[in-house]
Write a protein that holds these residues in place. Sequence first.
Motif, PDB file in Angstrom:
ATOM      1  N   SER A   1     -37.639 -25.917  26.498  1.00 24.46           N
ATOM      2  CA  SER A   1     -37.359 -26.607  27.760  1.00 24.46           C
ATOM      3  C   SER A   1     -35.963 -27.233  27.815  1.00 24.46           C
ATOM      4  O   SER A   1     -35.504 -27.640  28.882  1.00 24.46           O
ATOM      5  N   ASP A   2     -35.290 -27.339  26.636  1.00 20.93           N
ATOM      6  CA  ASP A   2     -33.995 -28.027  26.539  1.00 20.93           C
ATOM      7  C   ASP A   2     -34.100 -29.504  26.926  1.00 20.93           C
ATOM      8  O   ASP A   2     -33.125 -30.105  27.379  1.00 20.93           O
TER       9      ASP A   2
ATOM     10  N   LEU B   1     -40.533 -23.884  20.742  1.00 22.67           N
ATOM     11  CA  LEU B   1     -39.172 -24.031  20.209  1.00 22.67           C
ATOM     12  C   LEU B   1     -38.409 -22.720  20.265  1.00 22.67           C
ATOM     13  O   LEU B   1     -38.988 -21.641  20.366  1.00 22.67           O
ATOM     14  N   LYS B   2     -37.079 -22.830  20.178  1.00 22.87           N
ATOM     15  CA  LYS B   2     -36.215 -21.642  20.129  1.00 22.87           C
ATOM     16  C   LYS B   2     -35.101 -21.888  19.119  1.00 22.87           C
ATOM     17  O   LYS B   2     -34.739 -23.043  18.846  1.00 22.87           O
TER      18      LYS B   2
ATOM     19  N   VAL C   1     -39.837 -33.532  23.150  1.00 19.12           N
ATOM     20  CA  VAL C   1     -40.024 -33.786  21.717  1.00 19.12           C
ATOM     21  C   VAL C   1     -40.739 -35.128  21.537  1.00 19.12           C
ATOM     22  O   VAL C   1     -41.691 -35.244  20.760  1.00 19.12           O
ATOM     23  N   VAL C   2     -40.276 -36.135  22.279  1.00 21.08           N
ATOM     24  CA  VAL C   2     -40.899 -37.458  22.212  1.00 21.08           C
ATOM     25  C   VAL C   2     -42.347 -37.395  22.685  1.00 21.08           C
ATOM     26  O   VAL C   2     -43.242 -37.988  22.073  1.00 21.08           O
TER      27      VAL C   2
ATOM     28  N   GLY D   1     -28.510 -34.275  20.515  1.00 25.45           N
ATOM     29  CA  GLY D   1     -28.221 -32.924  21.012  1.00 25.45           C
ATOM     30  C   GLY D   1     -27.891 -32.916  22.488  1.00 25.45           C
ATOM     31  O   GLY D   1     -28.289 -32.011  23.217  1.00 25.45           O
ATOM     32  N   LYS D   2     -27.154 -33.932  22.941  1.00 26.58           N
ATOM     33  CA  LYS D   2     -26.775 -34.071  24.363  1.00 26.58           C
ATOM     34  C   LYS D   2     -28.006 -34.024  25.259  1.00 26.58           C
ATOM     35  O   LYS D   2     -28.008 -33.407  26.324  1.00 26.58           O
ATOM     36  N   GLY D   3     -29.076 -34.664  24.788  1.00 26.85           N
ATOM     37  CA  GLY D   3     -30.297 -34.733  25.584  1.00 26.85           C
ATOM     38  C   GLY D   3     -31.207 -33.526  25.439  1.00 26.85           C
ATOM     39  O   GLY D   3     -32.230 -33.416  26.114  1.00 26.85           O
ATOM     40  N   ARG D   4     -30.823 -32.617  24.506  1.00 21.84           N
ATOM     41  CA  ARG D   4     -31.646 -31.412  24.291  1.00 21.84           C
ATOM     42  C   ARG D   4     -32.473 -31.526  23.015  1.00 21.84           C
ATOM     43  O   ARG D   4     -33.475 -30.862  22.859  1.00 21.84           O
TER      44      ARG D   4
END
Length: 412
Positions: free
Chosen positions: A106-107, A94-95, A112-113, A45-48
Amino acid sequence: MKKKIIVVGGGAAGLMAAGRAAERGHEVHLYEKNNRIGKKILITGKGRCNVTNDSDVEGLLENIPGNPYFLYSAFYQLDSFGLQEFFKEQGLELKVERGKRVFPVSDRSLDVVLALEKYLKKNGVKLHLESPVEGILIADGRAEGIRLKNGKEERADGVIVCTGGLSYPGTGSTGDGYRFAKAAGHHVTKLYPSLVPLRTEEEWCHELMGLSLKNIEITIKNKKGKKVYSDFGEMLFTHFGVSGPVILSASRHIILTIEEGYRLYIDLKPAMDEKKLDARILRDFEKFANKDFANALDALLPQKLIPVIIRLSGIDARKKVNSVTKEERKRLVGLLKELPLTITGTTGYNEAVVTCGGIQVNEIDPATMESKFVKQLHFAGEVLDVDAYTGGFNLQIAFSTGFAAGNAVCAE
């Protein structure tokens, strides 16, 4: 009764499998070849990190072209709503965004990790980083542990293989799990890079590199002109061709037969039919009546795209718009509604989001992810012949199959 479990691979499926097995009271050891866990999660997700899609089980299955019904049981053990609840329990907010895509507030994929790391720590999972696995130890039809690259053997009561596929090999996904599966007697289907950017023949794509188009419609046709796929959304021009969400999803429909040849058509103005678009162009031409054709498309197209469209239309850039003929205008409308590109291939595994193909699912128990050939040998995630479109579905597969394996290993 407490058993020793080994999980191979520290991606989404492996982290969930290890945490769940440990939560059930087992002694769990997770072996990862990289110097950190969740390396592929970090770049999604492009780092998201699009962790899942906010859909019910049927909605998830509709977005899985690769063996969806194999996943019924795993999804009912951990569906999207259960996964979102799981992350909230780990303290990750989450959103939900467009297309029901679920991201951390937080994007940041790192969060997540960290949430998964917290889950492992809480349940006492022992991490072994920079510990590449060479093979699975099997005796009398049962998994008994692993052999490390350094020759050392580690015994266990059960093994869960979550090594990923071949996509993004830089993250450690180098196909080890397929080798382990074949050694255990399993069959692996032909493998393809999926959700992958497409290469095109036309050199003008290079001129448009970096240009993103929103609210466009694409159609892919085969050599006979038959439509094989269409989608609406966002795409991106690259130095080699095209990418972006609609292109990645489209790639899944043609990768198995890409050598047969396909054409991609971009509708730059899908909200208007040809008649309405012609009327819109006429209004613009009236407004810019004394301007050159080259300067009359500013309100209609992105600046970067205008020189390419002018060249492809065959209309003289210096021609006054009040001199543009009806025939030329018709040609322009046709181009804006069906901008053609010739697909020549993909960019391969280095840029593929996921691998299409894997261990044949009829050889795996769908409720437990256990091999039908070797007891207490389980497989989860991308190593299996299951894959989905973009939108969080592939990570949901990884988490659900990982959960099912962690839930079932050494359950007897």
